[in-house]
Design an enzyme around this catalytic site. Sequence first.
Site, short mmCIF file in Angstrom:
data_model
loop_
_atom_site.label_atom_id
_atom_site.label_comp_id
_atom_site.label_asym_id
_atom_site.label_seq_id
_atom_site.Cartn_x
_atom_site.Cartn_y
_atom_site.Cartn_z
N GLY A 9 0.83 -1.22 0.00
CA GLY A 9 0.00 0.00 0.00
C GLY A 9 0.85 1.25 0.00
N GLY A 34 -0.64 4.56 -1.17
CA GLY A 34 -1.71 5.18 -0.39
C GLY A 34 -1.19 6.33 0.46
CD GLN A 35 -3.66 9.94 4.89
OE1 GLN A 35 -4.27 10.98 4.74
NE2 GLN A 35 -3.93 9.09 5.89
CG ASP A 93 -3.95 -7.74 -5.95
OD1 ASP A 93 -4.61 -7.92 -4.89
OD2 ASP A 93 -4.42 -7.18 -6.96
CD GLN A 128 -12.71 -0.89 0.40
OE1 GLN A 128 -12.36 0.30 0.28
NE2 GLN A 128 -13.69 -1.24 1.19
CB SER A 129 -8.45 2.08 3.34
OG SER A 129 -8.58 3.09 2.35
CB THR A 179 -8.90 0.54 11.73
OG1 THR A 179 -9.88 1.58 11.80
CG2 THR A 179 -9.64 -0.76 11.44
CE1 TYR A 236 -10.78 -0.52 6.37
CE2 TYR A 236 -11.72 0.31 8.42
CZ TYR A 236 -10.64 0.18 7.56
OH TYR A 236 -9.42 0.74 7.88
CE LYS A 277 -7.79 -2.47 7.66
NZ LYS A 277 -6.33 -2.37 7.45
NE ARG A 295 -8.38 9.94 5.51
CZ ARG A 295 -8.63 8.69 5.88
NH1 ARG A 295 -8.11 7.67 5.22
NH2 ARG A 295 -9.35 8.44 6.96
P1 NDP Z 1 -5.29 4.34 1.39
O1 NDP Z 1 -6.63 3.92 0.88
O2 NDP Z 1 -4.80 5.72 1.09
O3 NDP Z 1 -4.20 3.31 0.87
C1 NDP Z 1 -4.46 1.94 0.75
C2 NDP Z 1 -3.41 1.31 -0.11
O4 NDP Z 1 -3.75 -0.08 -0.28
C3 NDP Z 1 -3.30 1.90 -1.52
O5 NDP Z 1 -1.95 1.93 -1.88
C4 NDP Z 1 -4.03 0.86 -2.36
O6 NDP Z 1 -3.60 0.81 -3.69
C5 NDP Z 1 -3.62 -0.42 -1.64
N1 NDP Z 1 -4.47 -1.55 -1.97
C6 NDP Z 1 -5.82 -1.61 -1.99
N2 NDP Z 1 -6.22 -2.85 -2.33
C7 NDP Z 1 -5.11 -3.59 -2.54
C8 NDP Z 1 -4.85 -4.93 -2.93
N3 NDP Z 1 -5.84 -5.78 -3.21
N4 NDP Z 1 -3.57 -5.34 -3.04
C9 NDP Z 1 -2.55 -4.50 -2.79
N5 NDP Z 1 -2.72 -3.20 -2.46
C10 NDP Z 1 -3.98 -2.76 -2.32
O7 NDP Z 1 -5.30 4.09 2.97
P2 NDP Z 1 -4.43 4.79 4.13
O8 NDP Z 1 -3.06 5.03 3.63
O9 NDP Z 1 -5.22 5.91 4.70
O10 NDP Z 1 -4.42 3.66 5.24
C11 NDP Z 1 -3.36 2.71 5.32
C12 NDP Z 1 -3.84 1.51 6.12
O11 NDP Z 1 -4.21 1.92 7.42
C13 NDP Z 1 -5.07 0.80 5.54
O12 NDP Z 1 -4.92 -0.57 5.81
C14 NDP Z 1 -6.22 1.36 6.33
O13 NDP Z 1 -7.31 0.47 6.37
C15 NDP Z 1 -5.57 1.53 7.69
N6 NDP Z 1 -6.11 2.57 8.54
C16 NDP Z 1 -6.21 3.85 8.08
C17 NDP Z 1 -6.72 4.84 8.90
C18 NDP Z 1 -6.80 6.25 8.44
O14 NDP Z 1 -7.47 7.04 9.12
N7 NDP Z 1 -6.15 6.63 7.35
C19 NDP Z 1 -7.16 4.54 10.28
C20 NDP Z 1 -6.89 3.18 10.68
C21 NDP Z 1 -6.40 2.24 9.84
P3 NDP Z 1 -4.33 1.69 -4.84
O15 NDP Z 1 -3.66 3.05 -4.75
O16 NDP Z 1 -4.02 0.95 -6.07
O17 NDP Z 1 -5.77 1.75 -4.50
P1 GDP Z 2 -14.20 6.45 8.69
O1 GDP Z 2 -14.24 6.87 10.11
O2 GDP Z 2 -13.04 5.56 8.36
O3 GDP Z 2 -15.49 5.90 8.17
O4 GDP Z 2 -13.85 7.80 7.87
P2 GDP Z 2 -14.75 8.72 6.93
O5 GDP Z 2 -13.99 9.98 6.73
O6 GDP Z 2 -15.19 8.00 5.70
O7 GDP Z 2 -16.06 9.01 7.81
C1 GDP Z 2 -15.97 9.64 9.08
C2 GDP Z 2 -17.36 9.95 9.57
O8 GDP Z 2 -17.92 10.99 8.77
C3 GDP Z 2 -18.36 8.77 9.48
O9 GDP Z 2 -19.08 8.71 10.67
C4 GDP Z 2 -19.26 9.14 8.32
O10 GDP Z 2 -20.60 8.64 8.44
C5 GDP Z 2 -19.26 10.66 8.48
N1 GDP Z 2 -19.65 11.35 7.24
C6 GDP Z 2 -20.64 12.28 7.14
N2 GDP Z 2 -20.76 12.67 5.87
C7 GDP Z 2 -19.85 11.97 5.14
C8 GDP Z 2 -19.52 11.95 3.76
O11 GDP Z 2 -20.10 12.64 2.93
N3 GDP Z 2 -18.50 11.11 3.39
C9 GDP Z 2 -17.84 10.33 4.29
N4 GDP Z 2 -16.85 9.56 3.86
N5 GDP Z 2 -18.16 10.31 5.60
C10 GDP Z 2 -19.15 11.13 6.02
#
Ligand code: NDP
Ligand code: GDP
Length: 337
Positions: A8, A11-12, A58, A83-84, A125, A149, A153, A184
Amino acid sequence: MKTCFISGITGQDGAYLARLLLDKGYTVHGGFRRISQAETVRLDKLGILSDVQLHEFDLADANNIFRTIGKVQAHEFYNLAAQSFVGASWEVPVYTSDVNAMGVLRILDSLRTLAPETRFYQASTSEMFGQVAEVPQRESTPFLPRSPYGVSKVFGHFITRNYRESFGMHASSGILFNHESPLRGTEFVTRKITLALARLARGGSEPCVLGNLDAKRDWGFAGDYVEGMWRMLQQDTPGDYVLATGVSLTVRDFANFVAEALGMKLDWNGVGIVEYAIDRKSGKRVIEVSERFFRPAEVDLLLGDPSKAAKVLGWKPRVSVQQLAEMMARADYEDLG
Ligand code: NDP
Ligand code: GDP
């Protein structure tokens, strides 16, 4: 010199962690998915795309994982791929479970066979706490997940713990509360708000349409949180750690901070599905609510207690939620210029 592998990495968190580990002198390998157009924009934005070694990776493919682990032989493996997005997990629950749950097991079992000394980090998470059993949530709080999700997790979390206990692997889980940044994904509520309000501040007229404004989250800065991940793998013994700020605000509060950072002042009217916000200065409608963005089951309140991470890891977040909102709003505003 140490070698790490970040799944990943596109990703962010992957991008911020890669930058941190490059700064620490690591050789950084990362996994990206084969899609029609490689999504490396975050690595590019941080100016590190040419410094990392990318591998097709993958989580759905056990053989691919096995071969990659055998080839790289990393000292540290950070599993950030997932799948985040909670919202999408009701639309693709089977895929979400395969990637977020079985994907972790595929990695752990390959490590067990090919590289048992590799230190492993699992991206757990706060969504696992779901319908929270206590406030604030800590490492010992029971899990009551509220989405496919969150459920997926929980498996990833427990299988990490199980491999640690069964095979003595150095496998740790970070139970991270929401963390955000200018990198993000735009589907998450914080970035959705900063992008939409920045467009309005630049002269646009489309309001930001949201769902549940009363949901409370403990939001921190992703750059702070990747430091915590690294610290977990530097410990002699593996473990589970909550990373959070200890401050929880509503989606409405976050929108107010963003508006303020962009020179707006929101007046809120109505309740529930007919609630909206107007900018007092321009008179523009800035926020609206639609049922479309409500979830089948909601996590109403998340508030983390990061005291174990503070005590054992010496970790603490540096950026407040208000500073985070300002940072994200400013970045989107400048990008649109
Ligand atoms: P992102 O969605 O930004 O990044 C997820 C990454 O996973 C991307 O690089 C994506 O690739 C890759 N990915 C998705 N599906 C697959 C797959 N089948 N095989 C290989 N790679 C894959 O998430 P974040 O960076 O925000 O989060 C990182 C991790 O931390 C995640 O596991 C998330 O669930 C967890 N997390 C995040 C939180 C948050 O607030 N950000 C809070 C708690 C946990 P692609 O770019 O191709 O989609
Ligand atoms: P999460 O905590 O990983 O689900 O992060 P999100 O940023 O997707 O959602 C945070 C909170 O914002 C959740 O409680 C959502 O229901 C609420 N929320 C309210 N409006 C929205 C919206 O338009 N998009 C998303 N993604 N979340 C929303």
